[in-house]
Design a protein around this motif. Structure first.
Motif, short mmCIF file in Angstrom:
data_model
loop_
_atom_site.label_atom_id
_atom_site.label_comp_id
_atom_site.label_asym_id
_atom_site.label_seq_id
_atom_site.Cartn_x
_atom_site.Cartn_y
_atom_site.Cartn_z
N LYS A 1 -0.50 9.46 0.90
CA LYS A 1 -1.35 8.43 1.52
C LYS A 1 -2.41 8.56 1.42
O LYS A 1 -2.74 10.31 2.85
N PRO A 2 -3.78 9.18 1.27
CA PRO A 2 -5.02 9.41 1.72
C PRO A 2 -5.92 8.62 1.94
O PRO A 2 -6.18 7.41 2.42
N MET B 1 -4.75 -4.59 -10.03
CA MET B 1 -4.16 -3.68 -9.15
C MET B 1 -4.16 -4.98 -7.46
O MET B 1 -5.09 -4.73 -7.70
N HIS C 1 -8.50 -3.40 -2.54
CA HIS C 1 -9.29 -2.62 -1.71
C HIS C 1 -11.02 -3.32 -1.68
O HIS C 1 -11.87 -2.82 -1.68
N GLN D 1 -1.06 7.68 -10.28
CA GLN D 1 -2.66 7.37 -9.73
C GLN D 1 -3.50 8.82 -9.03
O GLN D 1 -2.80 8.90 -8.17
N LYS E 1 -8.97 5.38 -10.18
CA LYS E 1 -10.06 4.78 -9.63
C LYS E 1 -11.15 5.68 -9.31
O LYS E 1 -11.43 6.36 -9.46
N ARG F 1 -12.45 -0.55 -7.80
CA ARG F 1 -12.03 -1.18 -6.28
C ARG F 1 -12.64 -1.06 -5.72
O ARG F 1 -12.58 -1.00 -4.01
N GLY G 1 -6.64 8.61 -6.61
CA GLY G 1 -7.05 7.31 -5.44
C GLY G 1 -8.88 7.98 -5.87
O GLY G 1 -9.02 9.05 -6.55
N ALA G 2 -9.65 6.68 -5.31
CA ALA G 2 -11.29 6.71 -5.41
C ALA G 2 -11.33 8.54 -4.44
O ALA G 2 -12.38 9.11 -5.34
N ARG G 3 -10.69 8.59 -3.60
CA ARG G 3 -11.09 9.87 -2.44
C ARG G 3 -11.13 10.85 -3.37
O ARG G 3 -10.80 12.21 -2.58
N ARG H 1 3.70 -1.13 -7.62
CA ARG H 1 2.74 0.62 -6.92
C ARG H 1 3.74 0.17 -5.58
O ARG H 1 4.17 -0.71 -5.18
N GLU I 1 -2.34 -5.51 -3.60
CA GLU I 1 -1.43 -4.85 -2.78
C GLU I 1 -0.86 -6.43 -1.98
O GLU I 1 -1.82 -7.38 -1.75
N GLU J 1 0.59 7.27 -6.53
CA GLU J 1 -0.35 7.73 -6.18
C GLU J 1 -0.04 9.91 -6.30
O GLU J 1 0.96 9.74 -5.05
N CYS K 1 0.63 -1.04 -0.13
CA CYS K 1 -0.10 -0.11 0.09
C CYS K 1 1.07 1.39 0.25
O CYS K 1 0.92 1.97 -1.09
C1 PEP Z 1 -4.00 2.81 -2.40
O1 PEP Z 1 -4.61 2.58 -4.02
O2 PEP Z 1 -3.16 2.38 -1.50
C2 PEP Z 1 -5.17 3.54 -2.19
C3 PEP Z 1 -5.56 3.77 -1.27
O3 PEP Z 1 -6.42 2.89 -2.65
P1 PEP Z 1 -7.84 3.81 -3.05
O4 PEP Z 1 -7.96 4.73 -3.89
O5 PEP Z 1 -9.12 2.80 -4.37
O6 PEP Z 1 -8.78 3.40 -1.37
#
Ligand code: PEP
Ligand code: MN
Length: 346
Positions: free
Chosen positions: A132-133, A297, A273, A183, A208, A238, A185-187, A127, A299, A165, A103
Motif C-alpha cells: 500500500k502506498p 473500481m 478514492h 494496478q 490511475k 480517481r 496507483g495515483a502516487r 481488488r 472499495e 497494486e 483497500c
Molecule cells: C487504492 O486503490 O487503494 C489506492 C491507493 O488508490 P489511489 O492510488 O488512487 O490513491
C-alpha cells in the motif's frame, strides 16, 4: 506519423513501407486491422517529411499524429481497445467491468470473505492491495508477499479475477504470477521506471490518474506502457486534488468523455478514492456508469469499521449489492451490460 495502407495492399507493399521508414532512421510498427493495415512510426519527436512515403505503392494516406502521446491516441487507432482477461471478461466495448474489494489485503479470512461477497453480488474482479502506498510511513503498509498467496487462494476458490497494486519493478514481477491486472496507483503515475517495468510485463495494467495530473499527463504515462509493448492498458479516474475539502478529492467525471475522445484506451472510474466518503460512493458510481465509464473500481469490505485502510470510504456488503443492481440498470439504458464473473477452467 501513421501510414495507412489501401484495403488489399500486399504484404510486400507493407514491408516496403517498413523498410523505407527504417532507412529513414525510425522504428516502424505494422498494425494489421480488420479493414486495412497501418504502419506507425515511433521513436521520432517531431514532424517527418512524408513525401517519400506518400508515393509508395499500396499507401492510401499519411496521417500526422498531432498528439504528444502517439500510440495511445485515437488518431493512431480509431477503434476502441478492449482489454481481454481470463474467463471471457473484457474491459471496454459494451461491457462494464466492476473491480471491487477492500483497500488492503488484511488476512486470509478477510480476503476470502471479500472475494465471496464480490462474486455473489455479480462482480468479476476482486481488488485488494498487498503493498500500500500510504502517505504516512506509520500507517499500515500492506502484508506484502503473503497477501499475494491469499489473493491467489481467493481466485482459485471463487473464480474472481485479481487486480492488485505494484509499487516497484520487483512488485511487478511478484504480482505478475498472481494478478490478472497490475494496478499502478495515483502516487506512482509518473514513476517512469515502474511504468517501463509494467510496460514489459505480459499482463494488463490499470493506470490511475495522479492526484494532480492533467489528462494529457495521464495519457503520456500510458504511452510509456504502450511504448514498451504493453497494449493492454486501462486508465482510471480517481479524483484530483482541489481547494475544496468537502470531499477527499474532486471526482473528475468529465475525464471519462474527454479521454474517450482523445484515446482508444478504456477508462474506468473509482468513486471510492474519488470522494473518500462512503455515502457518496453509490451516487458517483451511478454517475460514472452514466458518463460512459468502461468500469468502476469500488472499495467494499466485509467489516468496514475494522478496516486497516480506507474504512471510511469502504461500502458495507449490502451497499455493494445495491450498487451492482443500480449499475446494471443504468448500463442497460445506455446499451451496455455489467461483465459477469469469469468462467475459469481447471
Ligand atoms: C487504492 O486503490 O487503494 C489506492 C491507493 O488508490 P489511489 O492510488 O488512487 O490513491
Ligand atoms: Mn484505498
Amino acid at each position: 506519423m501513421l501510414i495507412v495502407m489501401r484495403h488489399g495492399a500486399t504484404e510486400a507493399e507493407v514491408q516496403r513501407v517498413v523498410a523505407v521508414i527504417q532507412e529513414m532512421g525510425y522504428e516502424a510498427r505494422a498494425m494489421p486491422g480488420a479493414q486495412r493495415t497501418a504502419v506507425g512510426i515511433v521513436g521520432n519527436d517531431g514532424r517527418i517529411d512524408a513525401s517519400r512515403l506518400e508515393g509508395l505503392p499500396g499507401v492510401q494516406e499519411v496521417i500526422q499524429v498531432t498528439k504528444p502521446y502517439k500510440q495511445v491516441s485515437r488518431e493512431w487507432k480509431p477503434e476502441a481497445t478492449v482489454v481481454r482477461l481470463a474467463g471471457g471478461v473484457a474491459i471496454g466495448g459494451t461491457e462494464i467491468a466492476v473491480i471491487a474489494g477492500p483497500c488492503s489485503v488484511e488476512s486470509e479470512r478477510q480476503i476470502l470473505d471479500a472475494a465471496r461477497l464480490v462474486k455473489d453480488a455479480g462482480a468479476a474482479i476482486l481488488r485488494g492491495g498487498a503493498w500500500k502506498p500510504r502517505s504516512s510511513p506509520y500507517s499500515f503498509q500492506g502484508l506484502g508477499k503473503p497477501a499475494l498467496k491469499m489473493l491467489a487462494k481467493a481466485r482459485a476458490e471463487t473464480g474472481v479475477l485479481i487486480c492488485t497494486e505494484a509499487m516497484d519493478a520487483e512488485g511487478v514481477a511478484a504480482i505478475g504470477d498472481v494478478a490478472d491486472i497490475i494496478q499502478i496507483g495515483a502516487r506512482n503515475m509518473q514513476n517512469f521506471s515502474l511504468l517501463k517495468a509494467a510496460g514489459r510485463a505480459k499482463k494488463p495494467v490499470l493506470l490511475k490518474r495522479g492526484m494532480s495530473a492533467t489528462i494529457e499527463e495521464l495519457l503520456l504515462s500510458a504511452e510509456y506502457l504502450l511504448a514498451e509493448g504493453n497494449h493492454d492498458v486501462i486508465l482510471c479516474e480517481r479524483g484530483v486534488r482541489s481547494f475544496d475539502t468537502a470531499t477527499r478529492n474532486l471526482f473528475d467525471l468529465t475525464a471519462i468523455p474527454v479521454v474517450h475522445k482523445l484515446s482508444h484506451l478504456p477508462i474506468i472510474a473509482d468513486p471510492s478514492h474519488g470522494t473518500g466518503l462512503r455515502d457518496k460512493v453509490i451516487p458517483m458510481a451511478r454517475a460514472a456508469v452514466a458518463a460512459g465509464a468502461d468500469g468502476i473500481m469500488v472499495e467494499v469490505h466485509p467489516n468496514p469499521e475494522g478496516a486497516l485502510s480506507d474504512g471510511a470510504q469502504s461500502l458495507f456488503p449490502e451497499q455493494f449489492v445495491q450498487l451492482m443492481r443500480e449499475a446494471r440498470a443504468i448500463a442497460e439504458v445506455i446499451g451496455r451490460h455489467v461483465a459477469e464473473p469469469a468462467l475459469l477452467g481447471g
